[in-house]
Design an enzyme around this catalytic site. Structure first.
Site, PDB file in Angstrom:
ATOM      1  N   ARG A  70       0.820  -1.216   0.000  1.00  0.00           N
ATOM      2  CA  ARG A  70       0.000   0.000   0.000  1.00  0.00           C
ATOM      3  C   ARG A  70       0.850   1.261   0.000  1.00  0.00           C
ATOM      4  O   ARG A  70       0.492   2.268  -0.634  1.00  0.00           O
ATOM      5  CB  ARG A  70      -0.911  -0.017   1.226  1.00  0.00           C
ATOM      6  CG  ARG A  70      -1.884   1.140   1.244  1.00  0.00           C
ATOM      7  CD  ARG A  70      -2.897   0.962   2.360  1.00  0.00           C
ATOM      8  NE  ARG A  70      -3.938   1.966   2.293  1.00  0.00           N
ATOM      9  CZ  ARG A  70      -4.318   2.712   3.326  1.00  0.00           C
ATOM     10  NH1 ARG A  70      -3.720   2.543   4.502  1.00  0.00           N
ATOM     11  NH2 ARG A  70      -5.276   3.602   3.190  1.00  0.00           N
ATOM     12  N   HIS A  74       0.370   4.510  -2.425  1.00  0.00           N
ATOM     13  CA  HIS A  74       0.151   5.860  -1.892  1.00  0.00           C
ATOM     14  C   HIS A  74       1.311   6.801  -2.212  1.00  0.00           C
ATOM     15  O   HIS A  74       1.132   8.012  -2.226  1.00  0.00           O
ATOM     16  CB  HIS A  74      -0.124   5.807  -0.388  1.00  0.00           C
ATOM     17  CG  HIS A  74      -1.533   5.416  -0.071  1.00  0.00           C
ATOM     18  ND1 HIS A  74      -2.244   5.911   1.001  1.00  0.00           N
ATOM     19  CD2 HIS A  74      -2.383   4.568  -0.701  1.00  0.00           C
ATOM     20  CE1 HIS A  74      -3.459   5.384   1.017  1.00  0.00           C
ATOM     21  NE2 HIS A  74      -3.566   4.559   0.005  1.00  0.00           N
ATOM     22  N   ASP A  75       2.485   6.260  -2.456  1.00  0.00           N
ATOM     23  CA  ASP A  75       3.582   7.101  -2.931  1.00  0.00           C
ATOM     24  C   ASP A  75       3.352   7.486  -4.386  1.00  0.00           C
ATOM     25  O   ASP A  75       3.359   8.669  -4.738  1.00  0.00           O
ATOM     26  CB  ASP A  75       4.924   6.368  -2.773  1.00  0.00           C
ATOM     27  CG  ASP A  75       6.097   7.241  -3.190  1.00  0.00           C
ATOM     28  OD1 ASP A  75       5.986   8.485  -3.050  1.00  0.00           O
ATOM     29  OD2 ASP A  75       7.119   6.705  -3.649  1.00  0.00           O
ATOM     30  N   ASN A 102      -3.781   9.158   4.891  1.00  0.00           N
ATOM     31  CA  ASN A 102      -2.667   8.322   5.354  1.00  0.00           C
ATOM     32  C   ASN A 102      -2.549   8.188   6.863  1.00  0.00           C
ATOM     33  O   ASN A 102      -2.042   7.168   7.359  1.00  0.00           O
ATOM     34  CB  ASN A 102      -1.340   8.890   4.824  1.00  0.00           C
ATOM     35  CG  ASN A 102      -1.218   8.777   3.319  1.00  0.00           C
ATOM     36  OD1 ASN A 102      -1.733   7.831   2.708  1.00  0.00           O
ATOM     37  ND2 ASN A 102      -0.552   9.736   2.698  1.00  0.00           N
ATOM     38  N   HIS A 201      -6.121  -5.820  -2.422  1.00  0.00           N
ATOM     39  CA  HIS A 201      -7.000  -5.967  -1.254  1.00  0.00           C
ATOM     40  C   HIS A 201      -7.322  -7.434  -0.971  1.00  0.00           C
ATOM     41  O   HIS A 201      -8.266  -7.729  -0.250  1.00  0.00           O
ATOM     42  CB  HIS A 201      -8.285  -5.158  -1.445  1.00  0.00           C
ATOM     43  CG  HIS A 201      -8.075  -3.673  -1.302  1.00  0.00           C
ATOM     44  ND1 HIS A 201      -9.102  -2.759  -1.409  1.00  0.00           N
ATOM     45  CD2 HIS A 201      -6.963  -2.946  -1.040  1.00  0.00           C
ATOM     46  CE1 HIS A 201      -8.619  -1.530  -1.236  1.00  0.00           C
ATOM     47  NE2 HIS A 201      -7.323  -1.611  -1.021  1.00  0.00           N
TER      48      HIS A 201
HETATM   49  C1  HEM Z   1      -9.038   1.422  -6.000  1.00  0.00           C
HETATM   50  C2  HEM Z   1      -8.996   2.334  -5.061  1.00  0.00           C
HETATM   51  C3  HEM Z   1      -8.586   2.037  -3.643  1.00  0.00           C
HETATM   52  C4  HEM Z   1      -9.243   2.434  -2.523  1.00  0.00           C
HETATM   53  C5  HEM Z   1     -10.527   3.233  -2.466  1.00  0.00           C
HETATM   54  C6  HEM Z   1      -8.501   1.914  -1.397  1.00  0.00           C
HETATM   55  C7  HEM Z   1      -8.849   2.123  -0.089  1.00  0.00           C
HETATM   56  C8  HEM Z   1      -8.255   1.498   0.995  1.00  0.00           C
HETATM   57  C9  HEM Z   1      -8.673   1.646   2.366  1.00  0.00           C
HETATM   58  C10 HEM Z   1      -9.811   2.541   2.834  1.00  0.00           C
HETATM   59  C11 HEM Z   1      -7.885   0.856   3.118  1.00  0.00           C
HETATM   60  C12 HEM Z   1      -7.954   0.663   4.640  1.00  0.00           C
HETATM   61  C13 HEM Z   1      -7.318   1.858   5.297  1.00  0.00           C
HETATM   62  C14 HEM Z   1      -7.548   1.919   6.800  1.00  0.00           C
HETATM   63  O1  HEM Z   1      -8.236   1.085   7.343  1.00  0.00           O
HETATM   64  O2  HEM Z   1      -6.992   2.828   7.418  1.00  0.00           O
HETATM   65  C15 HEM Z   1      -6.955   0.203   2.239  1.00  0.00           C
HETATM   66  C16 HEM Z   1      -5.999  -0.710   2.617  1.00  0.00           C
HETATM   67  C17 HEM Z   1      -5.123  -1.324   1.767  1.00  0.00           C
HETATM   68  N1  HEM Z   1      -4.938  -1.004   0.417  1.00  0.00           N
HETATM   69 FE1  HEM Z   1      -6.188   0.067  -0.711  1.00  0.00          FE
HETATM   70  N2  HEM Z   1      -7.425   1.223  -1.853  1.00  0.00           N
HETATM   71  C18 HEM Z   1      -7.422   1.276  -3.212  1.00  0.00           C
HETATM   72  C19 HEM Z   1      -6.464   0.743  -4.060  1.00  0.00           C
HETATM   73  C20 HEM Z   1      -5.350   0.058  -3.642  1.00  0.00           C
HETATM   74  C21 HEM Z   1      -4.247  -0.314  -4.484  1.00  0.00           C
HETATM   75  C22 HEM Z   1      -4.122   0.052  -5.961  1.00  0.00           C
HETATM   76  C23 HEM Z   1      -3.360  -0.994  -3.708  1.00  0.00           C
HETATM   77  C24 HEM Z   1      -2.027  -1.598  -4.065  1.00  0.00           C
HETATM   78  C25 HEM Z   1      -1.679  -1.944  -5.292  1.00  0.00           C
HETATM   79  C26 HEM Z   1      -3.945  -1.076  -2.383  1.00  0.00           C
HETATM   80  C27 HEM Z   1      -3.403  -1.763  -1.319  1.00  0.00           C
HETATM   81  C28 HEM Z   1      -3.953  -1.809  -0.057  1.00  0.00           C
HETATM   82  C29 HEM Z   1      -3.516  -2.723   0.969  1.00  0.00           C
HETATM   83  C30 HEM Z   1      -2.492  -3.834   0.795  1.00  0.00           C
HETATM   84  C31 HEM Z   1      -4.228  -2.399   2.131  1.00  0.00           C
HETATM   85  C32 HEM Z   1      -4.072  -3.039   3.514  1.00  0.00           C
HETATM   86  C33 HEM Z   1      -2.932  -2.346   4.230  1.00  0.00           C
HETATM   87  C34 HEM Z   1      -2.629  -2.821   5.636  1.00  0.00           C
HETATM   88  O3  HEM Z   1      -3.175  -3.810   6.107  1.00  0.00           O
HETATM   89  O4  HEM Z   1      -1.792  -2.143   6.276  1.00  0.00           O
HETATM   90  N3  HEM Z   1      -5.121  -0.390  -2.375  1.00  0.00           N
HETATM   91  N4  HEM Z   1      -7.195   0.625   0.943  1.00  0.00           N
END
Ligand code: HEM
Ligand SMILES: *[C@@H]1O[C@H](CO)[C@@H](O)[C@H](O)[C@H]1NC(C)=O
Length: 327
Positions: A70, A74-75, A102, A201
């Site tokens: 992630r 985000h970078d 973030n 995800h």
């Molecule tokens: C398509 C649009 C996306 C949205 C709306 C989104 C949104 C989110 C949100 C809301 C979370 C949880 C944050 C929290 O609970 O504080 C999350 C976690 C995460 N996102 Fe996304 N995300 C997106 C795309 C991506 C992409 C493109 C990647 C990587 C290629 C990614 C990788 C991750 C990962 C691995 C987590 C879990 C991180 C952890 O457990 O520390 N996401 N995302």
């Protein structure tokens, strides 16, 4: 297209390269002057160092692999893959770490610091923090059971960061399918690439705050799944930070379960389920759900392409010595 037929072999080479650019995903990176051999002479040990530090971190806590993946997203989405997200706030700017998108959420900074200090000890002032994040995210995917790929290298680190840009560029969990397509299109990524990248995800966790609206308010969610999540995430009276895995069956495996879950109306975030809700991505989600290899291949290609996002021309950059502050 006239230049395609230019007589000078130099020009036809350029023309062929441009044509290849239209056809091949790594081209964006190539255009940005990146190469997989960038550190072959100046820091040949960098791959090994990154892999071993990420492997230790993931062995200690599998979720850290997800967090590093992630971090790369985000970078890259905020002024290009330039390690801007790693800069601590200073008296003169409010950076990305504490931006709403973030804060209390992105993690893994200490792992990047640990890699950086070993890399600096091996080859001082050579390897950018941005490249370390790109390599680390590749290794994180692979260590969790996902594909691997060659990382294009040669990125430079930003000398500033913008909290405002982070909030403007990073899509939120309430996004509609159309706005997700638009947000990625704004970065030169197709709807298909957006859907493939969302497959990240399949690992990691989200906070109750991010999915409460879905489990109490939405109809397109499996009832058993929603009931279980309500145990973790109360409707009122707190619990905002309580965590749930994106994929409750194989939470730390980088597989195609994310897409199977979407088909079963088990997407955790509203934005996840938007990719399978009678819209433009339904057919692709079904394909990825039924074909793990197709997902793995598309995901790897899309990561390379996302990794080619660069800061605007003319932006001052450097190779930071400490990923948290400018030199
Ligand atoms: C398509 C649009 C996306 C949205 C709306 C989104 C949104 C989110 C949100 C809301 C979370 C949880 C944050 C929290 O609970 O504080 C999350 C976690 C995460 N996102 Fe996304 N995300 C997106 C795309 C991506 C992409 C493109 C990647 C990587 C290629 C990614 C990788 C991750 C990962 C691995 C987590 C879990 C991180 C952890 O457990 O520390 N996401 N995302
Ligand atoms: C919801 O998921 C459960 C498994 O947890 C399954 O038994 C049930 O059939 C699903 N409900 C629907 C409507 O698909």
């Amino acid at each position: 297209m006239g230049f395609l037929f230019a007589r000078s072999s130099g020009y036809s080479f350029v023309a062929l390269a441009l044509l290849a650019c239209v056809l091949l995903a790594p081209c964006q990176a190539a255009k940005a002057g990146l190469s997989i051999k960038f550190y072959a002479k100046t820091c040949p040990g960098v791959d090994t160092i990154v892999r071993s530090v990420v492997a230790q971190a993931v062995a200690k806590e599998p979720r850290m692999g997800a967090s590093i993946i992630r971090l790369f997203f985000h970078d890259c989405f905020v002024n290009g893959c330039d390690a801007s997200i790693l800069l601590d706030d200073t008296l003169t700017f409010t950076g990305e770490k504490n931006a709403g998108a973030n804060i209390n959420s992105v993690r893994g900074y200490e792992v990047i610091d640990a890699i950086k200090s070993q890399v600096e000890a091996a080859c001082k002032g050579v390897v950018s923090c941005a490249d370390i994040v790109a390599l680390a995210s590749r290794d994180a995917v692979n260590l969790l059971g996902g594909p691997t790929w060659n990382v294009q290298l040669g990125r430079k680190d930003s000398r500033t960061a913008s909290g405002t840009a982070a909030n403007a560029n990073l899509p939120g969990p309430a996004s509609s399918g159309a706005s997700l397509v638009a947000a990625f299109a704004g970065k030169g990524l197709s709807a298909r690439e957006m859907t493939a990248l969302s497959g990240a995800h399949t690992v990691g966790r989200a906070r109750c705050l991010m999915f409460r609206g879905r489990i109490y308010g939405e109809a397109n969610i499996n009832a058993t799944f929603a009931a279980a999540l309500r145990q973790t995430c109360p409707q009122s009276g707190g619990g905002d930070g309580n965590l749930a895995p994106f994929d409750d069956q194989t939470p730390d495996a980088f597989d195609n379960a994310y897409f199977k879950n979407l088909v079963a109306q088990r997407g955790l975030l509203h934005s996840d389920q938007e990719l399978f809700n009678g819209g433009s991505q339904d057919a692709l989600v079904r394909k990825y759900a039924g074909n793990a290899g197709m997902f793995a291949g598309d995901f790897a290609k899309a990561m390379v392409k996302m990794g080619g996002l660069m800061p605007a021309a003319g932006t001052p950059t450097e190779v930071r010595l400490n990923c948290r502050k400018v030199n």
